[in-house]
Design a protein around this motif. Structure first.
Motif, mmCIF file in Angstrom:
data_model
loop_
_atom_site.group_PDB
_atom_site.id
_atom_site.type_symbol
_atom_site.label_atom_id
_atom_site.label_comp_id
_atom_site.label_asym_id
_atom_site.label_seq_id
_atom_site.Cartn_x
_atom_site.Cartn_y
_atom_site.Cartn_z
ATOM 1 N N ASN A 107 62.677 24.673 97.497
ATOM 2 C CA ASN A 107 63.235 25.114 98.791
ATOM 3 C C ASN A 107 64.546 24.386 99.106
ATOM 4 N N ILE A 108 65.456 24.431 98.149
ATOM 5 C CA ILE A 108 66.710 23.686 98.249
ATOM 6 C C ILE A 108 67.718 24.434 99.122
ATOM 7 N N SER A 109 68.263 23.745 100.113
ATOM 8 C CA SER A 109 69.290 24.315 100.989
ATOM 9 C C SER A 109 70.507 23.406 101.029
ATOM 10 N N CYS A 110 71.691 24.025 101.078
ATOM 11 C CA CYS A 110 72.945 23.281 101.090
ATOM 12 C C CYS A 110 73.655 23.458 102.427
ATOM 13 N N TYR A 111 74.037 22.359 103.033
ATOM 14 C CA TYR A 111 74.775 22.358 104.293
ATOM 15 C C TYR A 111 76.161 21.802 103.990
ATOM 16 N N THR A 112 77.166 22.631 104.125
ATOM 17 C CA THR A 112 78.493 22.271 103.626
ATOM 18 C C THR A 112 79.514 22.082 104.732
ATOM 19 N N MET A 113 80.424 21.133 104.469
ATOM 20 C CA MET A 113 81.575 20.895 105.324
ATOM 21 C C MET A 113 82.807 20.826 104.426
ATOM 22 N N PRO A 114 83.981 21.199 104.939
ATOM 23 C CA PRO A 114 85.186 21.152 104.115
ATOM 24 C C PRO A 114 85.448 19.747 103.598
ATOM 25 N N GLY A 115 85.968 19.663 102.356
ATOM 26 C CA GLY A 115 86.329 18.372 101.791
ATOM 27 C C GLY A 115 87.693 17.920 102.272
ATOM 28 N N LEU A 116 88.135 16.834 101.725
ATOM 29 C CA LEU A 116 89.421 16.279 102.138
ATOM 30 C C LEU A 116 90.582 17.140 101.657
ATOM 31 N N THR A 117 90.357 17.875 100.565
ATOM 32 C CA THR A 117 91.369 18.789 100.036
ATOM 33 C C THR A 117 90.781 20.194 99.965
ATOM 34 N N ASP A 118 91.645 21.185 99.757
ATOM 35 C CA ASP A 118 91.202 22.577 99.767
ATOM 36 C C ASP A 118 90.201 22.896 98.664
ATOM 37 N N ASP A 119 90.228 22.134 97.579
ATOM 38 C CA ASP A 119 89.350 22.433 96.448
ATOM 39 C C ASP A 119 88.044 21.637 96.492
ATOM 40 N N TYR A 124 75.576 18.500 101.905
ATOM 41 C CA TYR A 124 74.328 17.822 102.256
ATOM 42 C C TYR A 124 73.183 18.711 101.798
ATOM 43 N N VAL A 125 72.262 18.127 101.041
ATOM 44 C CA VAL A 125 71.212 18.922 100.403
ATOM 45 C C VAL A 125 69.842 18.494 100.929
ATOM 46 N N ILE A 126 69.108 19.464 101.463
ATOM 47 C CA ILE A 126 67.745 19.224 101.928
ATOM 48 C C ILE A 126 66.797 20.059 101.085
ATOM 49 N N SER A 127 65.716 19.435 100.656
ATOM 50 C CA SER A 127 64.721 20.151 99.863
ATOM 51 C C SER A 127 63.354 19.531 100.106
ATOM 52 N N ASN A 128 62.325 20.229 99.677
ATOM 53 C CA ASN A 128 61.002 19.623 99.592
ATOM 54 C C ASN A 128 60.901 18.928 98.247
ATOM 55 N N ASN A 135 49.974 14.698 97.472
ATOM 56 C CA ASN A 135 49.785 16.132 97.677
ATOM 57 C C ASN A 135 50.885 16.741 98.536
ATOM 58 N N SER A 136 51.359 15.982 99.515
ATOM 59 C CA SER A 136 52.395 16.494 100.417
ATOM 60 C C SER A 136 53.698 16.722 99.669
ATOM 61 N N THR A 137 54.471 17.676 100.165
ATOM 62 C CA THR A 137 55.820 17.911 99.634
ATOM 63 C C THR A 137 56.806 17.797 100.799
ATOM 64 N N PRO A 138 57.086 16.577 101.233
ATOM 65 C CA PRO A 138 57.923 16.364 102.424
ATOM 66 C C PRO A 138 59.367 16.778 102.195
ATOM 67 N N LEU A 139 60.071 16.957 103.291
ATOM 68 C CA LEU A 139 61.502 17.205 103.205
ATOM 69 C C LEU A 139 62.216 15.926 102.774
ATOM 70 N N ASP A 140 63.321 16.115 102.097
ATOM 71 C CA ASP A 140 64.148 14.978 101.691
ATOM 72 C C ASP A 140 65.607 15.416 101.748
ATOM 73 N N ILE A 141 66.478 14.520 102.140
ATOM 74 C CA ILE A 141 67.911 14.808 102.123
ATOM 75 C C ILE A 141 68.540 13.918 101.052
ATOM 76 N N TYR A 183 69.436 14.844 109.346
ATOM 77 C CA TYR A 183 68.734 13.634 108.916
ATOM 78 C C TYR A 183 67.486 13.407 109.772
ATOM 79 N N GLN A 184 67.610 13.642 111.068
ATOM 80 C CA GLN A 184 66.478 13.445 111.966
ATOM 81 C C GLN A 184 65.370 14.452 111.675
ATOM 82 N N GLU A 185 65.748 15.673 111.356
ATOM 83 C CA GLU A 185 64.769 16.702 111.002
ATOM 84 C C GLU A 185 63.958 16.270 109.780
ATOM 85 N N VAL A 186 64.644 15.715 108.797
ATOM 86 C CA VAL A 186 63.964 15.236 107.593
ATOM 87 C C VAL A 186 63.050 14.062 107.936
ATOM 88 N N LEU A 187 63.549 13.137 108.719
ATOM 89 C CA LEU A 187 62.757 11.965 109.098
ATOM 90 C C LEU A 187 61.507 12.370 109.867
#
Length: 209
Positions: A107-119, A124-128, A135-141, A183-187
């Motif tokens: 369940n990998i999701s990517c949260y993106t922000m522009p970098g310092l340059t155009d390329d 930020y990657v959150i997954s189980n 047994n648990s598969t907690p969220l992790d960033i 980060y708080q959501e993961v915690l």
């Protein structure tokens, strides 16, 4: 007269049923919107906007998913193909040790922000995560966030030592309120898993202490 009265009663009941169905549908639509309001608002480009984009670039998503799966399986060849400095995976000792603990990502999701340059893009990657003996598969960033660069249409994870300017920029992105909320959501999820799963609670305590 009785026939007309019966027809009126049937019509009245029919109108009541239609009205009930309409209200139920309206309530269901409202509930669906509430559960998915962030994604819907982002798609519509209205209100409740975030400083990041969610799974906005399929190529970056594919890169990150490939990389994380290769981490879990200790696939040296694939890991080297995902980064700008393949030599960092010449010694796989740390990766093998980590894969004995973190055995998989889902369940990998990517949260993106522009970098310092155009390329460039900060990702930020959150997954189980799957943990050996848990047994648990907690969220992790994933820490630190990925710094993805694009060259000639190919996206790669920049795993070189970043300049101070890039490092400071990534740190400023991480301090953003919306990113901190991730980060708080993961915690919160990890704390919930720790309360429900004694094996993860033990792992969680060792991790943070």
């Amino acid at each position: 007269m009785r026939a007309k009265s019966g027809k009126k009663r049937k019509l009245k009941r029919l109108l009541i049923v239609i009205w009930i169905l309409f209200l139920a549908g309206l309530g269901g639509a409202g509930f669906y919107y509430y559960r998915n309001r962030h994604e819907i608002n982002e798609d519509l480009g209205v209100g409740d906007s975030k400083s990041y984009e969610t799974n906005a670039n399929p190529s970056i998503n594919a890169l990150v998913i490939t990389y994380l799966h290769a981490l879990g399986s200790c696939d040296e060849t694939i890991l080297k193909s995902c980064v700008t400095d393949p030599s960092q995976f010449d010694d796989m000792t740390l990766i093998r040790n980590k894969s004995k603990v973190i055995t998989g990502y889902s369940n990998i999701s990517c949260y993106t922000m522009p970098g310092l340059t155009d390329d460039a893009t900060v990702v930020y990657v959150i997954s189980n995560i799957s943990i050996a003996g848990v047994n648990s598969t907690p969220l992790d960033i994933y820490v630190p966030p990925f710094y993805v660069v694009e060259k000639n249409g190919t996206y790669m994870i920049d795993n070189t030592t970043h300049s101070q300017e890039i490092t400071d920029y990534i740190n400023s992105c991480t301090k953003d309120a919306d990113i901190q909320a991730l980060y708080q959501e993961v915690l919160d999820d990890q704390k919930k898993c720790a309360e429900q799963d004694p094996a993860f609670a033990e792992f969680y305590e060792k991790l943070y202490n």
